[in-house]
Design an enzyme around this catalytic site. Structure first.
Site, PDB file in Angstrom:
ATOM      1  N   CYS A  86       0.826  -1.207   0.000  1.00 26.72           N
ATOM      2  CA  CYS A  86       0.000   0.000   0.000  1.00 26.72           C
ATOM      3  C   CYS A  86       0.866   1.266   0.000  1.00 26.72           C
ATOM      4  O   CYS A  86       1.508   1.559  -0.996  1.00 26.72           O
ATOM      5  CB  CYS A  86      -0.980  -0.045   1.172  1.00 26.72           C
ATOM      6  SG  CYS A  86      -2.335   1.125   1.007  1.00 26.72           S
ATOM      7  N   HIS A 203      -3.561  -5.619   1.004  1.00 26.61           N
ATOM      8  CA  HIS A 203      -2.870  -5.840   2.279  1.00 26.61           C
ATOM      9  C   HIS A 203      -2.806  -7.325   2.611  1.00 26.61           C
ATOM     10  O   HIS A 203      -3.720  -7.835   3.261  1.00 26.61           O
ATOM     11  CB  HIS A 203      -3.621  -5.117   3.400  1.00 26.61           C
ATOM     12  CG  HIS A 203      -3.439  -3.638   3.395  1.00 26.61           C
ATOM     13  ND1 HIS A 203      -2.403  -3.009   4.043  1.00 26.61           N
ATOM     14  CD2 HIS A 203      -4.149  -2.648   2.793  1.00 26.61           C
ATOM     15  CE1 HIS A 203      -2.489  -1.691   3.868  1.00 26.61           C
ATOM     16  NE2 HIS A 203      -3.542  -1.451   3.102  1.00 26.61           N
ATOM     17  N   GLU A 205      -1.052  -8.655   4.869  1.00 23.27           N
ATOM     18  CA  GLU A 205      -0.929  -8.826   6.326  1.00 23.27           C
ATOM     19  C   GLU A 205      -2.280  -8.725   7.026  1.00 23.27           C
ATOM     20  O   GLU A 205      -2.427  -9.160   8.163  1.00 23.27           O
ATOM     21  CB  GLU A 205       0.069  -7.796   6.895  1.00 23.27           C
ATOM     22  CG  GLU A 205      -0.488  -6.413   7.197  1.00 23.27           C
ATOM     23  CD  GLU A 205      -0.727  -5.556   5.944  1.00 23.27           C
ATOM     24  OE1 GLU A 205      -0.638  -6.092   4.821  1.00 23.27           O
ATOM     25  OE2 GLU A 205      -1.021  -4.349   6.111  1.00 23.27           O
TER      26      GLU A 205
END
Lengths: 235, 82
Positions: A86, A203, A205
């Site tokens: 990002c 994302h 994560e």
């Protein structure tokens, strides 16, 4: 093996990323403050999401001048693994470590939702644990995610197989309606020619545990772990 | 010494903000406007230690390396005489 998560003023996914590496995949990890001039001892570096320097001037434009970025440039040119998520992707583009730029989303809105992303190539240190054409369910959360580059660069990215992720529908079909932000050719993530630097808007994560609704991002961290293990073995 | 730097999106680069502004202007009744492109404007003040040529040289570098992203933007520099 040691991962590093870079912290800029305004990073806000640094702790999520740290958590996934330390608790979910169980590997050593440390934060790297943006003022550090050396990243010695780290085997992979992650630039997390957030709003470094408040996104002033342009997203990632000021972070690129942080002292740590000089060290990361040297690390990358020596073949070190660098992942930008990002805002991290925006910083990598601004620093010239990745081609192109991220413009304001086509529909001007900040988009925060889960999207489908198709894995395009698996012969990289970031995607080896995925299968080709696998469709991932991962969240995006950005205002400037509209990938842009000139025609010559786009042709190069396509022919060198540097586009690793594209926005798709749930079946993996690439279409304009599956493109959340107007990115050229539905590009969600690109790597450099040498394939050791990757930037992506989604994302991984935030999609690494079932409790979060998806663990489709986990294989990216597993892929990196495998690549680092092999690299350290051959040393 | 005061310099003005204008940073604009390159031709062919989509400008959703400009488009939204243009759309709003037509909605409220402005006529004859075919396009609005949004850019950035910087005022840069120099102290007396530099002459105009030196300031110009710094401005070129600053505008190219920092204030604009050459992948998507062009810039124009105006440096006042006094």
């Amino acid at each position: 093996m040691k991962f590093g998560v870079v912290v800029f003023p305004g990073s806000n996914c640094d702790h999520d990323t740290y958590h996934v590496i330390s608790k979910v995949i169980g590997q050593p990890v440390d934060f790297i403050w943006h003022k550090q001039e050396s990243i010695e001892g780290f085997d992979a570096v992650i630039l997390p999401g957030g709003f470094s320097y408040g996104d002033y001037l342009r997203s990632g434009a000021i972070a690129r001048f942080s002292p740590v970025m000089q060290a990361i440039k040297r690390f990358a040119s020596d073949g070190g693994l660098v992942l930008g998520i990002c805002n991290g992707f925006q910083i990598l583009c601004e620093s010239g470590l990745l081609p192109g730029a991220l413009l304001r989303n086509r529909d001007q809105k900040f988009i925060c939702e889960h999207v489908n992303v198709r894995v395009e190539h698996t012969e990289t240190p970031f995607t080896s644990a995925y299968s080709a054409d696998q469709v991932l369910r991962v969240p995006i959360a950005h205002g400037d995610g509209n990938y842009f580059c000139d025609d010559a660069t786009l042709r190069e990215l396509e022919s060198n197989q540097q586009i690793l992720f594209r926005y798709s529908d749930a079946k993996g079909e690439i279409s304009e309606s599956a493109n959340p932000n107007g990115s050229l050719n539905n590009i969600a993530g690109v790597c450099n020619r040498e394939r050791n630097v990757l930037g992506l808007m989604p994302h991984p994560e935030r999609a690494a545990e079932d409790v979060l609704g998806s663990h489709d991002g986990l294989a990216m961290f597993h892929s990196m772990t495998v690549a680092l293990r092999e690299k350290l073995k051959s040393k | 010494m005061l310099a003005k730097v204008f940073v604009t999106l390159r031709e062919g680069v989509l400008d959703p903000q400009g488009k939204a502004i243009h759309h709003a202007t037509t909605t409220i009744g402005y006529q004859g406007i075919t396009e609005i492109r949004q850019g950035k404007y910087f005022e840069i003040t120099f102290d007396d230690s530099l002459d105009k040529a030196q300031a110009q040289e710094q401005l070129e570098k600053l505008a190219h390396d920092v204030l604009s992203n050459p992948v998507i933007e062009d810039y124009e520099i105006q440096l006042s005489a006094d």
